[in-house]
Design a protein around this motif. Structure first.
Motif, PDB file in Angstrom:
ATOM      1  N   ASP A  92      27.959  30.550  52.970  1.00  0.00           N
ATOM      2  CA  ASP A  92      28.375  29.227  52.503  1.00  0.00           C
ATOM      3  C   ASP A  92      29.301  29.377  51.292  1.00  0.00           C
ATOM      4  OD1 ASP A  92      26.929  27.964  54.483  1.00  0.00           O
ATOM      5  OD2 ASP A  92      25.105  27.922  53.294  1.00  0.00           O
ATOM      6  N   GLY A  93      29.514  28.281  50.577  1.00  0.00           N
ATOM      7  CA  GLY A  93      30.442  28.333  49.463  1.00  0.00           C
ATOM      8  C   GLY A  93      31.799  27.823  49.884  1.00  0.00           C
ATOM      9  N   THR A  94      32.841  28.284  49.214  1.00  0.00           N
ATOM     10  CA  THR A  94      34.204  27.836  49.481  1.00  0.00           C
ATOM     11  C   THR A  94      35.097  29.037  49.744  1.00  0.00           C
ATOM     12  OG1 THR A  94      33.910  25.910  48.036  1.00  0.00           O
ATOM     13  CG2 THR A  94      36.170  26.537  48.581  1.00  0.00           C
ATOM     14  N   ALA A  95      35.579  29.136  50.968  1.00  0.00           N
ATOM     15  CA  ALA A  95      36.504  30.228  51.308  1.00  0.00           C
ATOM     16  C   ALA A  95      37.874  29.926  50.706  1.00  0.00           C
ATOM     17  CB  ALA A  95      36.607  30.375  52.816  1.00  0.00           C
ATOM     18  N   ILE A  96      38.443  30.911  50.015  1.00  0.00           N
ATOM     19  CA  ILE A  96      39.724  30.767  49.324  1.00  0.00           C
ATOM     20  C   ILE A  96      40.700  31.787  49.905  1.00  0.00           C
ATOM     21  CG2 ILE A  96      40.918  30.972  47.111  1.00  0.00           C
ATOM     22  CD1 ILE A  96      39.046  28.586  47.281  1.00  0.00           C
ATOM     23  N   ALA A  97      41.930  31.358  50.165  1.00  0.00           N
ATOM     24  CA  ALA A  97      42.973  32.283  50.612  1.00  0.00           C
ATOM     25  C   ALA A  97      44.270  31.941  49.893  1.00  0.00           C
ATOM     26  CB  ALA A  97      43.166  32.195  52.123  1.00  0.00           C
ATOM     27  N   PHE A  98      45.087  32.959  49.663  1.00  0.00           N
ATOM     28  CA  PHE A  98      46.373  32.711  48.998  1.00  0.00           C
ATOM     29  C   PHE A  98      47.437  33.656  49.531  1.00  0.00           C
ATOM     30  CE2 PHE A  98      44.717  36.223  46.529  1.00  0.00           C
ATOM     31  CZ  PHE A  98      45.851  36.992  46.254  1.00  0.00           C
ATOM     32  N   GLU A  99      48.668  33.223  49.425  1.00  0.00           N
ATOM     33  CA  GLU A  99      49.839  34.054  49.654  1.00  0.00           C
ATOM     34  C   GLU A  99      50.798  33.809  48.493  1.00  0.00           C
ATOM     35  OE1 GLU A  99      50.281  34.304  54.489  1.00  0.00           O
ATOM     36  OE2 GLU A  99      51.098  32.538  53.451  1.00  0.00           O
ATOM     37  N   ARG A 100      51.218  34.865  47.834  1.00  0.00           N
ATOM     38  CA  ARG A 100      52.083  34.759  46.656  1.00  0.00           C
ATOM     39  C   ARG A 100      53.375  35.507  46.928  1.00  0.00           C
ATOM     40  NH1 ARG A 100      54.977  33.448  42.750  1.00  0.00           N
ATOM     41  NH2 ARG A 100      54.666  34.250  40.622  1.00  0.00           N
ATOM     42  N   ILE A 101      54.509  34.846  46.723  1.00  0.00           N
ATOM     43  CA  ILE A 101      55.798  35.481  46.933  1.00  0.00           C
ATOM     44  C   ILE A 101      56.566  35.543  45.622  1.00  0.00           C
ATOM     45  CG2 ILE A 101      56.814  33.282  47.677  1.00  0.00           C
ATOM     46  CD1 ILE A 101      58.697  34.945  49.482  1.00  0.00           C
ATOM     47  N   ARG A 102      57.057  36.749  45.313  1.00  0.00           N
ATOM     48  CA  ARG A 102      57.901  36.992  44.142  1.00  0.00           C
ATOM     49  C   ARG A 102      59.062  37.855  44.590  1.00  0.00           C
ATOM     50  NH1 ARG A 102      53.093  39.382  40.677  1.00  0.00           N
ATOM     51  NH2 ARG A 102      52.320  39.575  42.809  1.00  0.00           N
ATOM     52  N   GLY A 103      60.235  37.258  44.683  1.00  0.00           N
ATOM     53  CA  GLY A 103      61.365  37.999  45.218  1.00  0.00           C
ATOM     54  C   GLY A 103      61.080  38.382  46.660  1.00  0.00           C
ATOM     55  N   ARG A 104      61.153  39.675  46.951  1.00  0.00           N
ATOM     56  CA  ARG A 104      60.809  40.160  48.287  1.00  0.00           C
ATOM     57  C   ARG A 104      59.374  40.652  48.365  1.00  0.00           C
ATOM     58  NH1 ARG A 104      66.187  43.748  49.960  1.00  0.00           N
ATOM     59  NH2 ARG A 104      67.714  42.040  49.795  1.00  0.00           N
ATOM     60  N   HIS A 105      58.642  40.501  47.280  1.00  0.00           N
ATOM     61  CA  HIS A 105      57.272  41.007  47.195  1.00  0.00           C
ATOM     62  C   HIS A 105      56.285  39.903  47.550  1.00  0.00           C
ATOM     63  CE1 HIS A 105      53.826  42.809  44.609  1.00  0.00           C
ATOM     64  NE2 HIS A 105      53.788  43.287  45.831  1.00  0.00           N
ATOM     65  N   ILE A 106      55.455  40.146  48.556  1.00  0.00           N
ATOM     66  CA  ILE A 106      54.437  39.184  48.986  1.00  0.00           C
ATOM     67  C   ILE A 106      53.069  39.838  48.880  1.00  0.00           C
ATOM     68  CG2 ILE A 106      53.542  37.796  50.887  1.00  0.00           C
ATOM     69  CD1 ILE A 106      56.375  37.675  52.007  1.00  0.00           C
ATOM     70  N   THR A 107      52.128  39.147  48.266  1.00  0.00           N
ATOM     71  CA  THR A 107      50.737  39.591  48.224  1.00  0.00           C
ATOM     72  C   THR A 107      49.850  38.478  48.774  1.00  0.00           C
ATOM     73  OG1 THR A 107      50.522  38.827  45.928  1.00  0.00           O
ATOM     74  CG2 THR A 107      51.035  41.162  46.277  1.00  0.00           C
ATOM     75  N   SER A 108      48.658  38.848  49.218  1.00  0.00           N
ATOM     76  CA  SER A 108      47.736  37.864  49.777  1.00  0.00           C
ATOM     77  C   SER A 108      46.304  38.320  49.577  1.00  0.00           C
ATOM     78  CB  SER A 108      48.014  37.641  51.271  1.00  0.00           C
ATOM     79  OG  SER A 108      47.828  38.848  51.996  1.00  0.00           O
ATOM     80  N   GLY A 109      45.384  37.382  49.717  1.00  0.00           N
ATOM     81  CA  GLY A 109      43.970  37.707  49.585  1.00  0.00           C
ATOM     82  C   GLY A 109      43.114  36.587  50.124  1.00  0.00           C
ATOM     83  N   ILE A 110      41.882  36.913  50.444  1.00  0.00           N
ATOM     84  CA  ILE A 110      40.940  35.909  50.947  1.00  0.00           C
ATOM     85  C   ILE A 110      39.530  36.328  50.552  1.00  0.00           C
ATOM     86  CG2 ILE A 110      40.724  37.061  53.207  1.00  0.00           C
ATOM     87  CD1 ILE A 110      40.490  34.218  54.433  1.00  0.00           C
ATOM     88  N   GLY A 111      38.718  35.347  50.174  1.00  0.00           N
ATOM     89  CA  GLY A 111      37.340  35.624  49.771  1.00  0.00           C
ATOM     90  C   GLY A 111      36.599  34.336  49.501  1.00  0.00           C
ATOM     91  N   ASN A 112      35.327  34.460  49.171  1.00  0.00           N
ATOM     92  CA  ASN A 112      34.474  33.295  48.975  1.00  0.00           C
ATOM     93  C   ASN A 112      34.414  32.925  47.505  1.00  0.00           C
ATOM     94  OD1 ASN A 112      32.281  31.427  48.864  1.00  0.00           O
ATOM     95  ND2 ASN A 112      31.551  32.232  50.821  1.00  0.00           N
TER      96      ASN A 112
END
Length: 220
Positions: free
Chosen positions: A163-183
Motif C-alpha cells: 500500500d502507500g503511494t507509488a511515485i514515478a518520475f522522469e527528469r530531462i536535462r539537456g540530453r540527459h534523462i533519469t528516472s525512478g519509481i518507488g513507494n
C-alpha cells in the motif's frame, strides 16, 4: 551384570538418535541459509527496481505499467525541451491518480496536471489542467529533486509493503534523462520526492476532485 544384548541395542538407538539430530541440524541450516540467500536476492531486486536509472521509465511489473499509462497522455519527453520533469503519484487506496509535466526554456515553466478518477465501472475519468510556475520556483524544485535523486542506489530496507503511494518520475536535462519509481508511503526517499512536488504545485494549481492531503490522498 548388564545384558550385552541390551547394551548393543542401546548403542544402536544412541547412534540413530545422533544421526537424526545431525539430519535435523543439516535441514535447519539448509533452510536458514536458503532463506538468507533469498532475502538478499529480494533486497538486491528491490534496489535494482527503485534506484535512479539512466533513461526514461520502463515497464516490468503492474505498478510500472500503471505509471507508464498515466505518463502517456502528458507531453512526451521530446516536447519538454532541454529542461523538464514528468511525475506520477498513485495513492493505492484512493480512486484518484495524478500525473504532471513541467518544462522550462528561459522563462516561467509550463505545466500540465492530469487527475485521473478511477470509476467503479472500471473506466477512468481524466481531467487536464494547464498552469504556470515561476522560473524561480521551478529552478528551486528541480535543484531539490536533482539532489534527491541523482546517483540514488535504491531501497535496501527489505520492506516490501504494497500500500502507500507509488511515485514515478522522469527528469530531462539537456540530453540527459533519469528516472525512478518507488513507494512514497513506505520509503523516505520517495516520500521526499512526493512531498517536494506536491508542495511546489498545490499553491499554484488546484487539482480537480477533493483537496489533497499528505501522500496525495484526498481528504474525503
Amino acid at each position: 551384570m548388564s545384558n550385552p544384548r541390551f547394551l548393543k541395542w542401546l548403542h544402536r538407538i544412541g547412534y540413530i538418535c545422533t544421526a537424526l539430530v545431525a539430519v535435523e541440524l543439516a535441514v535447519v541450516t539448509y533452510f536458514d541459509v536458503w532463506a538468507t540467500l533469498e532475502r538478499h536476492k529480494a533486497i538486491a531486486m528491490q534496489m535494482e527496481d527503485t534506484r535512479t536509472r539512466e533513461g526514461p521509465l520502463t515497464g516490468g511489473n503492474l505498478v510500472r505499467a500503471d505509471a507508464l499509462a498515466l505518463l502517456k497522455p502528458l507531453p512526451p519527453l521530446t516536447a519538454l525541451g532541454r529542461d523538464g520533469l514528468r511525475f506520477v503519484s498513485m495513492p493505492q487506496l484512493s480512486r484518484f491518480y495524478y500525473a504532471l509535466s513541467l518544462a522550462s526554456s528561459s522563462g516561467d515553466a509550463e505545466g500540465v496536471l492530469i487527475v485521473t478518477e478511477r470509476l467503479e465501472s472500471g473506466k477512468t475519468n481524466p481531467t487536464a489542467q494547464h498552469f504556470t510556475m515561476s522560473r524561480a520556483a521551478y529552478t528551486a524544485l528541480m535543484a531539490d529533486l536533482d539532489r534527491q535523486t541523482d546517483g540514488f542506489a535504491g531501497i535496501d530496507s527489505g520492506n516490501f509493503c504494497m500500500d502507500g503511494t507509488a511515485i514515478a518520475f522522469e527528469r530531462i536535462r539537456g540530453r540527459h534523462i533519469t528516472s525512478g519509481i518507488g513507494n512514497g508511503g513506505c520509503f523516505p526517499h520517495y516520500r521526499a520526492i512526493s512531498d517536494k512536488v506536491r508542495a511546489a504545485i498545490l499553491h499554484i494549481v488546484t487539482p480537480s476532485g477533493p483537496p489533497i492531503r499528505g501522500g496525495w490522498y484526498p481528504t474525503e
